[in-house]
Design a protein around this motif. Structure first.
Motif, PDB file in Angstrom:
ATOM      1  N   MET A  34       0.848  -1.199   0.000  1.00  0.00           N
ATOM      2  CA  MET A  34       0.000   0.000   0.000  1.00  0.00           C
ATOM      3  C   MET A  34       0.879   1.243   0.000  1.00  0.00           C
ATOM      4  SD  MET A  34      -2.972   1.098   2.698  1.00  0.00           S
ATOM      5  CE  MET A  34      -3.870   2.620   2.501  1.00  0.00           C
ATOM      6  N   SER A  35       0.624   2.181  -0.910  1.00  0.00           N
ATOM      7  CA  SER A  35       1.446   3.383  -0.995  1.00  0.00           C
ATOM      8  C   SER A  35       1.093   4.351   0.126  1.00  0.00           C
ATOM      9  CB  SER A  35       1.240   4.073  -2.349  1.00  0.00           C
ATOM     10  OG  SER A  35      -0.109   4.441  -2.528  1.00  0.00           O
ATOM     11  N   ALA A  36       2.062   5.177   0.496  1.00  0.00           N
ATOM     12  CA  ALA A  36       1.855   6.149   1.566  1.00  0.00           C
ATOM     13  C   ALA A  36       0.860   7.214   1.124  1.00  0.00           C
ATOM     14  CB  ALA A  36       3.190   6.791   1.939  1.00  0.00           C
ATOM     15  N   MET A  37       0.074   7.704   2.094  1.00  0.00           N
ATOM     16  CA  MET A  37      -0.893   8.757   1.793  1.00  0.00           C
ATOM     17  C   MET A  37      -0.155  10.073   1.599  1.00  0.00           C
ATOM     18  SD  MET A  37      -4.112  10.178   4.021  1.00  0.00           S
ATOM     19  CE  MET A  37      -3.134  11.330   4.974  1.00  0.00           C
ATOM     20  N   ALA A  38      -0.466  10.765   0.509  1.00  0.00           N
ATOM     21  CA  ALA A  38       0.208  12.026   0.186  1.00  0.00           C
ATOM     22  C   ALA A  38      -0.444  13.180   0.936  1.00  0.00           C
ATOM     23  CB  ALA A  38       0.157  12.271  -1.309  1.00  0.00           C
ATOM     24  N   VAL A  39       0.386  13.978   1.595  1.00  0.00           N
ATOM     25  CA  VAL A  39      -0.065  15.189   2.267  1.00  0.00           C
ATOM     26  C   VAL A  39       0.831  16.337   1.807  1.00  0.00           C
ATOM     27  CG1 VAL A  39      -0.434  16.362   4.465  1.00  0.00           C
ATOM     28  CG2 VAL A  39      -0.837  13.890   4.287  1.00  0.00           C
ATOM     29  N   VAL A  40       0.230  17.389   1.262  1.00  0.00           N
ATOM     30  CA  VAL A  40       0.986  18.551   0.802  1.00  0.00           C
ATOM     31  C   VAL A  40       0.607  19.744   1.672  1.00  0.00           C
ATOM     32  CG1 VAL A  40       1.512  20.091  -1.114  1.00  0.00           C
ATOM     33  CG2 VAL A  40       1.041  17.668  -1.558  1.00  0.00           C
ATOM     34  N   ILE A  41       1.599  20.310   2.347  1.00  0.00           N
ATOM     35  CA  ILE A  41       1.407  21.533   3.122  1.00  0.00           C
ATOM     36  C   ILE A  41       1.823  22.697   2.231  1.00  0.00           C
ATOM     37  CG2 ILE A  41       1.926  22.767   5.245  1.00  0.00           C
ATOM     38  CD1 ILE A  41       0.645  20.047   5.714  1.00  0.00           C
ATOM     39  N   VAL A  42       0.902  23.632   1.993  1.00  0.00           N
ATOM     40  CA  VAL A  42       1.178  24.777   1.126  1.00  0.00           C
ATOM     41  C   VAL A  42       1.254  26.034   1.984  1.00  0.00           C
ATOM     42  CG1 VAL A  42       0.470  26.080  -0.902  1.00  0.00           C
ATOM     43  CG2 VAL A  42      -0.105  23.647  -0.720  1.00  0.00           C
ATOM     44  N   THR A  43       2.379  26.723   1.896  1.00  0.00           N
ATOM     45  CA  THR A  43       2.569  27.937   2.678  1.00  0.00           C
ATOM     46  C   THR A  43       3.231  28.988   1.792  1.00  0.00           C
ATOM     47  OG1 THR A  43       3.431  28.806   4.781  1.00  0.00           O
ATOM     48  CG2 THR A  43       4.831  27.260   3.577  1.00  0.00           C
ATOM     49  N   GLY A  44       3.627  30.102   2.389  1.00  0.00           N
ATOM     50  CA  GLY A  44       4.290  31.140   1.612  1.00  0.00           C
ATOM     51  C   GLY A  44       3.797  32.525   1.973  1.00  0.00           C
ATOM     52  N   LEU A  45       4.002  33.455   1.054  1.00  0.00           N
ATOM     53  CA  LEU A  45       3.653  34.852   1.287  1.00  0.00           C
ATOM     54  C   LEU A  45       2.222  35.137   0.849  1.00  0.00           C
ATOM     55  CD1 LEU A  45       6.894  36.637   0.006  1.00  0.00           C
ATOM     56  CD2 LEU A  45       6.370  35.806   2.314  1.00  0.00           C
ATOM     57  N   SER A  46       1.566  36.012   1.560  1.00  0.00           N
ATOM     58  CA  SER A  46       0.230  36.456   1.166  1.00  0.00           C
ATOM     59  C   SER A  46       0.303  37.110  -0.207  1.00  0.00           C
ATOM     60  CB  SER A  46      -0.311  37.468   2.185  1.00  0.00           C
ATOM     61  OG  SER A  46      -0.379  36.895   3.469  1.00  0.00           O
ATOM     62  N   GLY A  47      -0.557  36.665  -1.115  1.00  0.00           N
ATOM     63  CA  GLY A  47      -0.508  37.154  -2.477  1.00  0.00           C
ATOM     64  C   GLY A  47       0.475  36.400  -3.352  1.00  0.00           C
ATOM     65  N   GLY A  48       1.123  35.376  -2.782  1.00  0.00           N
ATOM     66  CA  GLY A  48       2.145  34.636  -3.514  1.00  0.00           C
ATOM     67  C   GLY A  48       1.620  33.503  -4.376  1.00  0.00           C
ATOM     68  N   GLY A  49       0.320  33.209  -4.278  1.00  0.00           N
ATOM     69  CA  GLY A  49      -0.245  32.162  -5.126  1.00  0.00           C
ATOM     70  C   GLY A  49      -0.667  30.909  -4.392  1.00  0.00           C
ATOM     71  N   LYS A  50      -0.692  30.953  -3.065  1.00  0.00           N
ATOM     72  CA  LYS A  50      -1.050  29.765  -2.287  1.00  0.00           C
ATOM     73  C   LYS A  50      -2.433  29.254  -2.635  1.00  0.00           C
ATOM     74  CE  LYS A  50      -1.980  30.254   2.089  1.00  0.00           C
ATOM     75  NZ  LYS A  50      -3.382  29.805   2.224  1.00  0.00           N
ATOM     76  N   ALA A  51      -3.407  30.147  -2.751  1.00  0.00           N
ATOM     77  CA  ALA A  51      -4.777  29.732  -3.055  1.00  0.00           C
ATOM     78  C   ALA A  51      -4.861  29.062  -4.427  1.00  0.00           C
ATOM     79  CB  ALA A  51      -5.723  30.932  -2.994  1.00  0.00           C
ATOM     80  N   SER A  52      -4.125  29.585  -5.385  1.00  0.00           N
ATOM     81  CA  SER A  52      -4.127  28.996  -6.730  1.00  0.00           C
ATOM     82  C   SER A  52      -3.511  27.603  -6.707  1.00  0.00           C
ATOM     83  CB  SER A  52      -3.356  29.890  -7.704  1.00  0.00           C
ATOM     84  OG  SER A  52      -3.998  31.140  -7.850  1.00  0.00           O
ATOM     85  N   ILE A  53      -2.476  27.415  -5.911  1.00  0.00           N
ATOM     86  CA  ILE A  53      -1.848  26.101  -5.797  1.00  0.00           C
ATOM     87  C   ILE A  53      -2.809  25.108  -5.145  1.00  0.00           C
ATOM     88  CG2 ILE A  53      -0.004  24.828  -4.623  1.00  0.00           C
ATOM     89  CD1 ILE A  53       1.796  27.254  -5.092  1.00  0.00           C
TER      90      ILE A  53
END
Length: 327
Positions: free
Chosen positions: A1-20
């Motif tokens: 069984m493959s590991a469950m993928a978890v992506v933590i998205v962070t960065g600067l406000s206005g840097g594109g986090k919501a789009s990612i």
């Protein structure tokens, strides 16, 4: 069984986090933006699907050290695969985005936006230093950003495989900030000064033949491949998930484009020829971005930001021989 993928998205406000986060949602992740930091580990523990979580300076209880501690604890579970993505843009771009949207910066609600940007950059620097993938969205169209996320996190992506991004660029328009290796091709003969070739690009065979007719081309390309062949396996050994190799010239249309295409073919050939020997650590996926061609809206630009399939370089060599231009 493959590991469950978890992506933590962070960065600067206005840097594109919501789009990612939206792009991750489109490739099958459950996306949650800005939960309280104290809920992060419990949320991941209860999730049964691949998960994308947005965390930034707006997050209640935000502290970069605490975020890194949570990631370390989550990553200690072999059933999970945790990756940290940091999104940012240069000050000029961030200021323009805040002006266009008329939003207040979360760290400067009544003050100067530039001060908020500086404060947030300092606050999140430990996360940027630890990030598996740093995304500079300054001049990145939304479509290209989505393709970037798809290439790294979409269906069929092997998380154990090093993702190698090859980028051509123009020096006057700035170096790609995510670059691990940078090569300068401006000393090679320039097709721009040939009126027949000027309107073409390094994707055209006759342009490639013109560039390769330079007496120093073969030695230069051999030096590039020798260095790249040395460092990529070491990147794999270090557990690096992403590597970015860039080649620049004056306009970003001819010499750098041709060299990136040739390097991509070399790397896919090397990976395939050694894939039966895992000890040699030559398994990677190769992706091409011709930055200036894409920015300039060249016809078929979507094909200039793409994963690379194995090509038969002998066909290219035959074309080049037939079209070679003597120096």
């Amino acid at each position: 069984m493959s590991a469950m993928a978890v992506v933590i998205v962070t960065g600067l406000s206005g840097g594109g986090k919501a789009s990612i986060l939206r792009a991750l949602e489109d490739v099958g992740y459950e996306a949650v933006d800005n939960p309280p930091l104290t809920m992060l580990e419990e949320m991941v523990a209860r999730s049964e699907h691949q998960l994308a979580v947005g965390i930034d300076a707006r997050t209640r209880g935000f502290d970069a050290g605490d975020v890194l501690d949570s990631i370390a604890r989550l990553g200690s579970n072999s059933e999970r695969r945790i990756q940290l993505v940091y999104a940012w843009a240069d000050d000029k771009t961030l200021l323009r985005r805040f002006t266009e949207t008329r939003r207040r910066h979360p760290l400067a609600p009544r003050g100067v936006v530039a001060d908020g940007i500086a404060a947030e950059l300092a606050l999140t620097e430990p996360l940027r230093a630890r990030a598996d993938l740093v995304v500079d969205t300054s001049g990145l169209p939304i479509a290209s950003l989505r393709r970037l996320i798809e290439r790294h996190f979409g269906a069929g992506v092997d998380p154990a495989q090093l993702a190698v991004s090859l980028i051509s660029f123009a020096y006057p328009k700035g170096l790609p900030r995510e670059a691990d290796l940078v090569f300068d091709a401006r000393f090679l003969r320039n097709p721009h000064y040939d009126p027949i070739l000027r309107s073409k690009t390094g994707l055209d065979a006759d342009v490639g033949a013109y560039i390769e007719a330079d007496g120093d081309f073969a030695k230069f390309f051999a030096c590039i491949t020798e260095l790249v062949d040395l460092v990529l396996p070491r990147f794999v050994q270090e557990g690096k998930k992403y590597a970015t190799i860039t080649i620049g010239c004056t306009g970003g249309r001819h010499r750098s484009v041709h060299l990136i295409e040739k390097l991509a073919n070399h790397l896919t050939s090397r990976a395939e020829s050694c894939s039966a020997d895992p000890a040699r650590l030559l398994a990677w996926g190769v992706f091409i971005t011709h930055r200036e061609l894409t920015r300039d809206g060249q016809a078929g630009a979507v094909l200039m930001d793409r994963p690379v399939a194995r090509r038969d370089e002998s066909d290219l060599d035959k074309s080049a021989q037939g079209l070679a231009v003597q120096a």
